[in-house]
Design an enzyme around this catalytic site. Structure first.
Site, PDB file in Angstrom:
ATOM      1  N   VAL A  59      43.732  37.431  51.829  1.00  0.00           N
ATOM      2  CA  VAL A  59      43.032  36.156  51.975  1.00  0.00           C
ATOM      3  C   VAL A  59      43.284  35.640  53.395  1.00  0.00           C
ATOM      4  O   VAL A  59      44.419  35.312  53.748  1.00  0.00           O
ATOM      5  CB  VAL A  59      43.499  35.115  50.941  1.00  0.00           C
ATOM      6  CG1 VAL A  59      42.780  33.781  51.169  1.00  0.00           C
ATOM      7  CG2 VAL A  59      43.241  35.617  49.526  1.00  0.00           C
ATOM      8  N   GLU A 171      38.935  34.479  51.553  1.00  0.00           N
ATOM      9  CA  GLU A 171      39.026  33.545  52.685  1.00  0.00           C
ATOM     10  C   GLU A 171      39.322  32.137  52.193  1.00  0.00           C
ATOM     11  O   GLU A 171      39.113  31.795  51.039  1.00  0.00           O
ATOM     12  CB  GLU A 171      37.734  33.551  53.508  1.00  0.00           C
ATOM     13  CG  GLU A 171      36.441  33.613  52.715  1.00  0.00           C
ATOM     14  CD  GLU A 171      36.212  32.476  51.755  1.00  0.00           C
ATOM     15  OE1 GLU A 171      36.479  31.301  52.131  1.00  0.00           O
ATOM     16  OE2 GLU A 171      35.765  32.724  50.618  1.00  0.00           O
ATOM     17  N   GLY A 312      35.463  31.358  46.260  1.00  0.00           N
ATOM     18  CA  GLY A 312      36.025  32.083  47.394  1.00  0.00           C
ATOM     19  C   GLY A 312      37.397  32.611  47.057  1.00  0.00           C
ATOM     20  O   GLY A 312      37.674  32.967  45.908  1.00  0.00           O
ATOM     21  N   GLU A 313      38.250  32.693  48.064  1.00  0.00           N
ATOM     22  CA  GLU A 313      39.633  33.151  47.920  1.00  0.00           C
ATOM     23  C   GLU A 313      39.750  34.633  47.578  1.00  0.00           C
ATOM     24  O   GLU A 313      40.843  35.159  47.456  1.00  0.00           O
ATOM     25  CB  GLU A 313      40.389  32.367  46.828  1.00  0.00           C
ATOM     26  CG  GLU A 313      40.449  30.874  47.026  1.00  0.00           C
ATOM     27  CD  GLU A 313      41.169  30.158  45.874  1.00  0.00           C
ATOM     28  OE1 GLU A 313      41.714  30.850  44.988  1.00  0.00           O
ATOM     29  OE2 GLU A 313      41.175  28.927  45.870  1.00  0.00           O
ATOM     30  N   GLY A 314      38.637  35.325  47.385  1.00  0.00           N
ATOM     31  CA  GLY A 314      38.680  36.693  46.893  1.00  0.00           C
ATOM     32  C   GLY A 314      38.667  36.781  45.381  1.00  0.00           C
ATOM     33  O   GLY A 314      38.861  37.859  44.811  1.00  0.00           O
TER      34      GLY A 314
END
Length: 361
Positions: A59, A171, A312-314
């Site tokens: 991340v 991200e 997000g964050e993966g």
């Protein structure tokens, strides 16, 4: 900038892999996308017996100067606060990585905050205290962009050396949907008004303001010679580092898990730099962020999942990972018609069972 040497995936084994998939004890195509996934993984690893090893998600976190223009519903300090949440194990990506035994690392690519030294789980790779405001000038210099790509490549190479062959990219960065929307508009040639979403939850007035800011910025920077120029002008440190990470992962022959809207924007840049990166990428989910569906359609790729996620964050990559495990498992472990003594489909479309009493079906 480092020159990447990505080999296009060889299709020499494609016929053999497809035959192996088709010979499993099921109707042709009955496992749907899992069959396509198994084929792709086998081709990436150039084997009929693929294996997933030591999966990682990185991340990348960074701040964006464009946040000064009020394009996000959240203040900029949320970026570093969420990084601390990741480090402490309390975010959604932590939960899903623990659930699926995925190693998680967080990278400070350019957060506007000085983190304490020696935080376990944090990779210190800060380029600057956030990008510049691209309404007033390019977000990054060419030197910063190259540094992002090169340093992220080194991080991925280090992980690869530890036996990892599948890696996802997430991200965190307040206002990074604004940067990704600009990149989408440029790479997909779609009007920016169709690319912009509500990000972290903008109301109607703030949403319209975000469109106006991006429209003005794109008019001011109306000449773009290369993918790197576009990335430097509108991107973020985390987006640029994901670009470098994807390119390096492909060079190593790793499976790449592409997450949502921002990660896909980074992929578009990487693919423009070297089209062969696409062979190694699995598009995990369709984000509910406006624009991502059009982005995927423009690239002619089909995601594995559509769960209306937009975090997000993966997280999309982590949630999709078990599907890769299922694809590899059925390819390696499921019986064939021959091994199970089960009759195959006849020319007329009817099926018969073998008379062997030991048949499992």
């Amino acid at each position: 900038m480092k020159k990447f040497r990505i080999k296009p995936v060889s299709t020499a084994l494609q016929a053999q892999l497809q035959k192996k998939i088709d010979q499993k004890t099921k109707p042709l195509g009955a496992l749907g996308k899992l069959e396509t996934l198994a084929l792709q993984i086998g081709l990436i690893q150039h084997t009929q017996k693929p294996a997933l090893s030591n999966p990682h998600i990185l991340v990348f976190a960074a701040d964006h100067g464009i946040a000064e223009e009020g394009v996000s519903a959240y203040p900029q300090e949320v970026t570093w606060q969420m990084v601390m949440n990741f480090i402490q194990g309390g975010a959604a990506i932590n939960v899903f990585c623990r659930q699926h035994n995925i190693t998680l690392h967080v990278v400070d690519a350019g957060v506007k905050y000085i983190f304490p030294d020696n935080l376990q789980g944090l990779i210190y790779n800060k380029v600057a205290m956030g990008t510049a405001n691209f309404l007033k000038g390019p977000a990054m210099t060419s030197e910063q962009t190259a540094r992002c790509i090169n340093s992220a490549a080194e991080i991925v190479s280090s992980i690869y050396s530890k036996g990892c062959n599948v890696i996802g990219f997430g991200e965190m960065g307040i206002a990074n949907t604004t940067a990704a929307s600009a990149l989408m508009s440029l790479f997909c040639d779609i009007p920016v008004s169709q690319c912009v979403g509500r990000g972290t939850g903008l109301d109607d007035k703030a949403f319209q303001h975000k469109i106006e800011v991006l429209t003005q910025a794109l008019k001011q920077h109306n000449k773009h010679d290369t993918a790197l120029t576009m990335l430097a002008t509108f991107g973020g440190f985390e987006i640029a580092q994901i670009v470098g990470g994807m390119l390096q992962a492909a060079e190593h022959g790793m499976i790449i898990l592409v997450d949502g809207f921002i990660a896909t924007a980074a992929y578009m840049v990487a693919q423009a730099i070297d089209p062969a990166v696409k062979d190694y990428c699995i598009f995990c989910h369709q984000s509910h962020e406006r624009g991502h569906a059009m982005m995927l359609q423009a690239m002619d790729v089909e995601p594995l999942l559509d769960l209306h996620m937009r975090l997000g964050e993966g997280t999309g990559a982590a949630v999709a990972y078990p599907l890769l495990q299922s694809a590899v498992a059925f390819l390696n472990e499921m019986a064939s018609f021959e091994s199970a003594s089960v009759s195959e489909r006849s020319d007329s479309g009817s099926t018969q069972r073998k008379t062997d009493p030991t048949s499992v079906l």
